[in-house]
Write a protein that holds these residues in place. Structure first.
Motif, PDB file in Angstrom:
ATOM      1  N   GLN A 153      -1.637   8.898  -1.259  1.00 16.70           N
ATOM      2  CA  GLN A 153      -0.321   9.135  -0.651  1.00 16.70           C
ATOM      3  C   GLN A 153      -0.171   8.364   0.657  1.00 16.70           C
ATOM      4  N   LEU A 154       1.035   7.906   0.897  1.00 18.91           N
ATOM      5  CA  LEU A 154       1.429   7.370   2.193  1.00 18.91           C
ATOM      6  C   LEU A 154       2.289   8.437   2.859  1.00 18.91           C
ATOM      7  N   LEU A 155       1.815   8.933   4.016  1.00 16.94           N
ATOM      8  CA  LEU A 155       2.458  10.056   4.682  1.00 16.94           C
ATOM      9  C   LEU A 155       2.859   9.680   6.104  1.00 16.94           C
ATOM     10  N   THR A 156       3.819  10.425   6.627  1.00 17.28           N
ATOM     11  CA  THR A 156       4.088  10.342   8.057  1.00 17.28           C
ATOM     12  C   THR A 156       3.061  11.213   8.779  1.00 17.28           C
ATOM     13  N   LEU A 157       2.973  11.054  10.072  1.00 15.85           N
ATOM     14  CA  LEU A 157       2.018  11.867  10.837  1.00 15.85           C
ATOM     15  C   LEU A 157       2.340  13.352  10.741  1.00 15.85           C
ATOM     16  N   SER A 158       3.579  13.672  10.385  1.00 12.01           N
ATOM     17  CA  SER A 158       3.966  15.079  10.197  1.00 12.01           C
ATOM     18  C   SER A 158       3.836  15.502   8.740  1.00 12.01           C
ATOM     19  N   ASN A 159       3.130  14.650   7.927  1.00 11.55           N
ATOM     20  CA  ASN A 159       2.801  14.945   6.522  1.00 11.55           C
ATOM     21  C   ASN A 159       3.996  14.906   5.579  1.00 11.55           C
ATOM     22  N   GLU A 160       5.043  14.183   5.949  1.00 11.49           N
ATOM     23  CA  GLU A 160       6.139  13.968   5.015  1.00 11.49           C
ATOM     24  C   GLU A 160       5.750  12.840   4.054  1.00 11.49           C
ATOM     25  N   LEU A 161       6.007  13.054   2.773  1.00 16.91           N
ATOM     26  CA  LEU A 161       5.607  12.089   1.751  1.00 16.91           C
ATOM     27  C   LEU A 161       6.534  10.881   1.752  1.00 16.91           C
ATOM     28  N   SER A 194      -9.721  11.949   2.029  1.00 18.57           N
ATOM     29  CA  SER A 194      -9.902  10.935   3.073  1.00 18.57           C
ATOM     30  C   SER A 194      -8.526  10.665   3.666  1.00 18.57           C
ATOM     31  N   GLU A 195      -8.435  10.772   4.983  1.00 20.84           N
ATOM     32  CA  GLU A 195      -7.125  10.665   5.617  1.00 20.84           C
ATOM     33  C   GLU A 195      -7.247   9.912   6.929  1.00 20.84           C
ATOM     34  N   GLY A 196      -6.303   8.991   7.183  1.00 22.17           N
ATOM     35  CA  GLY A 196      -6.319   8.260   8.452  1.00 22.17           C
ATOM     36  C   GLY A 196      -5.841   6.844   8.305  1.00 22.17           C
ATOM     37  N   GLU A 197      -6.586   5.899   8.910  1.00 20.98           N
ATOM     38  CA  GLU A 197      -6.197   4.500   8.922  1.00 20.98           C
ATOM     39  C   GLU A 197      -6.758   3.760   7.708  1.00 20.98           C
ATOM     40  N   LEU A 198      -5.997   2.807   7.199  1.00 29.14           N
ATOM     41  CA  LEU A 198      -6.381   2.026   6.025  1.00 29.14           C
ATOM     42  C   LEU A 198      -6.892   0.653   6.460  1.00 29.14           C
ATOM     43  N   VAL A 199      -8.015   0.203   5.817  1.00 31.45           N
ATOM     44  CA  VAL A 199      -8.610  -1.103   6.104  1.00 31.45           C
ATOM     45  C   VAL A 199      -8.822  -1.838   4.789  1.00 31.45           C
ATOM     46  N   TYR A 200      -8.384  -3.108   4.752  1.00 35.46           N
ATOM     47  CA  TYR A 200      -8.561  -3.943   3.559  1.00 35.46           C
ATOM     48  C   TYR A 200      -9.912  -4.644   3.640  1.00 35.46           C
ATOM     49  N   VAL A 201     -10.717  -4.551   2.546  1.00 33.89           N
ATOM     50  CA  VAL A 201     -12.088  -5.068   2.571  1.00 33.89           C
ATOM     51  C   VAL A 201     -12.371  -6.003   1.401  1.00 33.89           C
ATOM     52  N   ASN A 202     -11.344  -6.724   0.961  1.00 33.75           N
ATOM     53  CA  ASN A 202     -11.493  -7.733  -0.089  1.00 33.75           C
ATOM     54  C   ASN A 202     -12.097  -7.103  -1.343  1.00 33.75           C
ATOM     55  N   TYR A 203     -13.279  -7.597  -1.822  1.00 33.36           N
ATOM     56  CA  TYR A 203     -13.915  -7.045  -3.022  1.00 33.36           C
ATOM     57  C   TYR A 203     -14.929  -5.937  -2.713  1.00 33.36           C
ATOM     58  N   GLY A 204     -15.072  -5.583  -1.467  1.00 33.30           N
ATOM     59  CA  GLY A 204     -15.973  -4.487  -1.122  1.00 33.30           C
ATOM     60  C   GLY A 204     -17.443  -4.844  -1.220  1.00 33.30           C
ATOM     61  N   ARG A 205     -17.767  -6.144  -1.131  1.00 37.30           N
ATOM     62  CA  ARG A 205     -19.160  -6.569  -1.137  1.00 37.30           C
ATOM     63  C   ARG A 205     -19.777  -6.369   0.249  1.00 37.30           C
ATOM     64  N   PHE A 351      -1.168   0.892   9.799  1.00 37.36           N
ATOM     65  CA  PHE A 351       0.089   0.332   9.313  1.00 37.36           C
ATOM     66  C   PHE A 351       0.932  -0.193  10.477  1.00 37.36           C
ATOM     67  N   ARG A 352       1.849  -1.093  10.151  1.00 32.01           N
ATOM     68  CA  ARG A 352       2.744  -1.636  11.166  1.00 32.01           C
ATOM     69  C   ARG A 352       3.574  -0.527  11.806  1.00 32.01           C
ATOM     70  N   ASN A 353       3.964   0.444  10.980  1.00 36.22           N
ATOM     71  CA  ASN A 353       4.641   1.631  11.494  1.00 36.22           C
ATOM     72  C   ASN A 353       3.554   2.637  11.868  1.00 36.22           C
ATOM     73  N   SER A 354       3.310   2.788  13.135  1.00 36.47           N
ATOM     74  CA  SER A 354       2.187   3.618  13.591  1.00 36.47           C
ATOM     75  C   SER A 354       2.352   5.094  13.266  1.00 36.47           C
ATOM     76  N   SER A 355       3.506   5.470  12.740  1.00 42.42           N
ATOM     77  CA  SER A 355       3.719   6.875  12.372  1.00 42.42           C
ATOM     78  C   SER A 355       3.273   7.177  10.948  1.00 42.42           C
ATOM     79  N   LEU A 356       2.678   6.163  10.267  1.00 49.25           N
ATOM     80  CA  LEU A 356       2.221   6.342   8.886  1.00 49.25           C
ATOM     81  C   LEU A 356       0.699   6.490   8.820  1.00 49.25           C
ATOM     82  N   LYS A 357       0.251   7.191   7.815  1.00 46.46           N
ATOM     83  CA  LYS A 357      -1.186   7.335   7.565  1.00 46.46           C
ATOM     84  C   LYS A 357      -1.429   7.378   6.055  1.00 46.46           C
ATOM     85  N   ILE A 358      -2.675   7.126   5.666  1.00 48.92           N
ATOM     86  CA  ILE A 358      -3.061   7.149   4.251  1.00 48.92           C
ATOM     87  C   ILE A 358      -3.783   8.455   3.953  1.00 48.92           C
TER      88      ILE A 358
END
Length: 766
Positions: A153-161, A194-205, A351-358
């Protein structure tokens, strides 16, 4: 000649007969007359019986030039078993098998999986092979919660979907519209959030994580990682995320790796935006009974003591990954990290919108269930205690039209043909064993437990294991991994099977393979590192059984992708197979012919065509590679590379000597005796076992092959000298300088093992 005991026995019989003469009062002449009269009466009786029988049989002999009619149930007759195998494989039978097997989802431990076990057992038994049985194991399994499916889910900091991933793959045709389809999940991924900031790690090697840490000074603790599928085993992506203190990981099918076309399923074989890859992230075998079979009397660890992951992991489609990746903040990724989505790929975190979380929510559960293998036998007529095993697994994440049921459909047709040969009196010299494994998708569970149960017998008696995980994933070229010992047998079999493309100038599978594999070598290329991606792993890497894994596949020069696109999705249907993979089943039939002929030849070769020189050559090549990669560092640390090279040279010398002597015997005017051929074959079979170290690899005791084992960082691929290479990776990539002692020990173990293998080729060996 008789032994002295036998002479004494005959002497005592003579004394007894003299006693009889004395007691009865009869002389030798009276007995002689009685004996002659008995012979005369017996001869007259035989003559009368022969005359009657001959008159009766002459009535059924057809006239010259007229062929006696055969009934529809007559078994095939041919003086050449190879011709019989090729001419009696029926691709329509294979097609009907595949349609039946893919009629519903077939995951082990579910009604569909249990039904297929019964179908296979009953069908194989009806074909008249010597024995068919089901071997059950009580093992730990992992399943998704259908009433509370996993989600990202992509949520706002107030847990709105803001956005939620699909709970099920949407049906794109009638076949994929089935209520038994399981929701997306990774087996043995931990339940949790798992909740918080998202990080892209390519193929995860490992190198991808190290790039973020060393080049971008990123702290990954508590972060949720997102990685694209490909390059390495998905379980190693999760392991790496956990190793670097992430709180969870999302894995998705990027179109760069799974959609290179202009259209997608159901209009082509490419993965649609809604498709995703299920799969296990757990280890091989039952986790409650490691190293031992999960029998009803087994001791089991507590479930809480298993070495499962502590972080949640979840697969999603690239359609669902798009709204997440599109919103990510941070620097743009390096060029070779970019996928094919119409966005700017960014590293994060957040995220670019700092009010979003994963938020990743996984609700998987684990419980013990019975999984079953189906095992069929044809007993050898001269060496029943020597086994050639053919293996494929019968469980699928969903419909499994390619993986694995194209192979299962072929195996069933082969059993039919072999059963007919058996009825006509054609029986192999060595025993052939047909294996359909359960719960392979969950971590090679059925085959691992079976090998563990019969390890002692297999170690002494198994000649070869021939694996076909699936028959065809595209109609283009053969791909094969093999023990060096089986390479020549494999080549020989491919030269006997016609090219499925009958209009091609390449007349055999071998010819087409050599033309299309892109290596430009004198012979088609094979790989020796079989990995643990299928059921040959436990046979090869723990029991030391020479193994082959093979299938027909796509042109990897044209498409540099890890697997066929719809791998482990709900769209891997019979429609896909018949429309895009092998429409006329010609390649599927060729795999049946190749598999059957390879098994038949090995089962009947008087002297096995195992060329130990190939093993010696491979080892020397691997040592050269080690010196190139690590030689400078080893010199500084005084690693004894000279002894390793010396052992390899000794092996080369003994392999050449053994081969020369064997060729001289094979071409000598005096035939090799049965006992002598048995002695030669036993040394060839046991040669592979010489590379098995009972102590196993450092930290991984279940992997025991000193030459080949799954990489610590990618279970799909093998390392050559795995104990050495994995330890060097730890030293180089994790700065584990304290492991130089382990490295030197592993070089010593390899040196000792190679010398021991050389000793097995000498006549005495001591």
């Amino acid at each position: 000649m008789f032994s002295s005991q036998e002479k004494l026995r005959f002497s005592s019989m003579t004394v007894d007969s003299e006693d009889v003469y004395k007691k009865t009062g009869w002389g030798r002449w009276q007995y002689l007359i009685l004996f002659v009269c008995s012979l005369l009466f017996f001869g007259v009786g035989i003559g009368i019986g022969y005359g009657i029988g001959r008159n009766q049989s002459e009535q059924t002999i057809p006239q010259a030039g007229v062929t006696a009619p055969e009934t529809a149930t007559d078994p095939p007759r041919s003086s050449n078993p190879v011709e019989t195998i090729l001419s009696h494989i029926n691709k329509e039978n294979i097609k009907q098998n595949l349609r039946k097997y893919t009629s519903r989802p077939r995951m082990s431990g579910t009604p569909g999986g249990d039904e297929l076990v019964q179908i296979l057992h009953d069908t194989w038994k009806s074909y008249g092979i010597d024995e068919v049985k089901v071997t059950p194991y009580d093992v730990l399994m992992s399943y998704p919660n259908k009433t509370n499916p996993n989600r990202v889910q992509l949520l706002t900091l107030s847990n709105e979907l803001v956005f939620q991933s699909a709970l099920f793959e949407p049906a794109l045709d009638d076949l994929s519209n089935n209520s038994e389809i399981i929701p997306p999940f990774n087996a043995f991924a931990a339940a949790g959030i798992s909740e918080g900031e998202l990080v892209y790690v390519n193929y995860g090697r490992i190198k991808d994580f190290l790039y973020l840490i060393n080049n971008k000074s990123m702290d990954l603790k508590g972060k949720t990682m997102i990685a694209r599928y490909g390059k390495i085993f998905r379980g190693d992506k999760v392991k790496n995320a956990q190793r670097f203190n992430a709180s969870g990981i999302i894995m998705y099918t990027d179109p760069f790796d799974f959609n290179r076309g202009n259209s997608t399923y159901p209009d082509s074989w490419w993965m649609p935006p809604s498709g995703l890859q299920r799969g296990t992230v757990g280890p091989d075998g039952d986790q409650l009974t490691p190293l031992y079979p999960a029998t009803d009397y087994a001791y089991r660890k507590e479930q809480s003591d298993t070495e499962n992951f502590r972080i949640p992991a979840q697969p999603i489609s690239y359609g669902d990954a798009l709204p997440l990746l599109r919103e990510m903040a941070g620097e743009e990724v390096p060029p070779d990290w970019r996928g094919a989505l119409p966005i700017s790929y960014r590293l994060g975190p957040g995220f670019r919108n700092s009010s979003l979380k994963i938020r990743v929510e996984v609700n998987n559960f684990e419980e013990r269930r019975i999984v079953e293998n189906v095992i069929g036998y044809i007993k050898g007529q001269t060496e029943p205690d020597r086994y050639i095993l053919l293996g494929n697994h019968h469980d699928a994440w969903v419909f499994g039209a390619i993986d694995p049921l194209s192979g299962t459909a072929v195996l069933t047709e082969l059993i039919r043909v072999f059963g007919e040969m058996l009825k006509s009196g054609t029986r192999p010299d060595r025993t052939i064993v047909f294996c359909a494994w359960g719960a392979e998708e969950h971590g090679l569970i059925g085959s691992t437990e079976w090998v563990e149960e019969y390890m002692k017998v297999l170690y002494e008696r198994a000649v070869a294991y021939l694996n076909v995980d699936y028959a065809v994933d595209y109609s283009y070229v053969l791909t094969a991994g093999t023990s060096p010992l089986l390479q020549d047998s494999l080549y020989e079999a491919t030269k006997l099977v016609p090219n499925p493309e009958s209009n091609s100038p390449d007349k055999t599978v071998y010819d087409a393979w050599k033309t299309r594999d892109g290596s430009n070598d004198v012979e088609p290329s094979v790989y020796y590192s079989l990995g643990s991606g299928s059921d040959m792993a436990t046979f090869y890497q723990r029991a030391g059984v020479p193994s082959v894994d093979m299938w027909f596949t796509y042109d990897s020069d044209k498409w540099d992708i890890l697997s066929y696109p719809v791998y482990h999705s709900a769209y891997e249907t019979i429609y896909l197979y018949e429309k895009f993979i092998d429409p006329d089943f010609s390649y599927t039939k060729s795999m049946a012919g190749l598999w059957g002929i390879l098994a038949w030849n090995i089962a009947n070769d008087k002297v096995l065509k195992y060329d130990v020189r190939r093993y010696a050559s491979a080892i020397n090549t691997f040592i050269t590679s080690l010196k190139k990669d690590f030689g400078v560092k080893w010199s500084k640390e005084n690693v004894n590379i000279a002894a390793l090279e010396s052992a390899a040279q000794n092996l080369t010398t003994e392999a050449n000597r053994f081969h020369l002597k064997l060729q001289q015997k094979l071409h000598h005017k005096n035939k090799i005796s049965v006992l002598e051929s048995r002695m030669i074959n036993d040394r060839l079979i046991q040669f592979e076992r010489a590379f098995i170290d009972c102590e196993g690899l450092p930290g991984r005791p279940m992997y025991k092959h000193v030459m080949f084992a799954p990489s610590m960082y990618d279970s799909y691929s093998d390392n050559s000298f795995p104990g050495i290479v994995d330890t060097m990776n730890e030293i180089e990539h994790r700065n584990a300088t304290e492991k130089w002692g382990i490295l030197k020990q592993q070089v010593y173990v390899a040196t000792f093992t190679i010398q021991s293998a050389a000793n097995t080729l000498t006549e005495i060996g001591l």
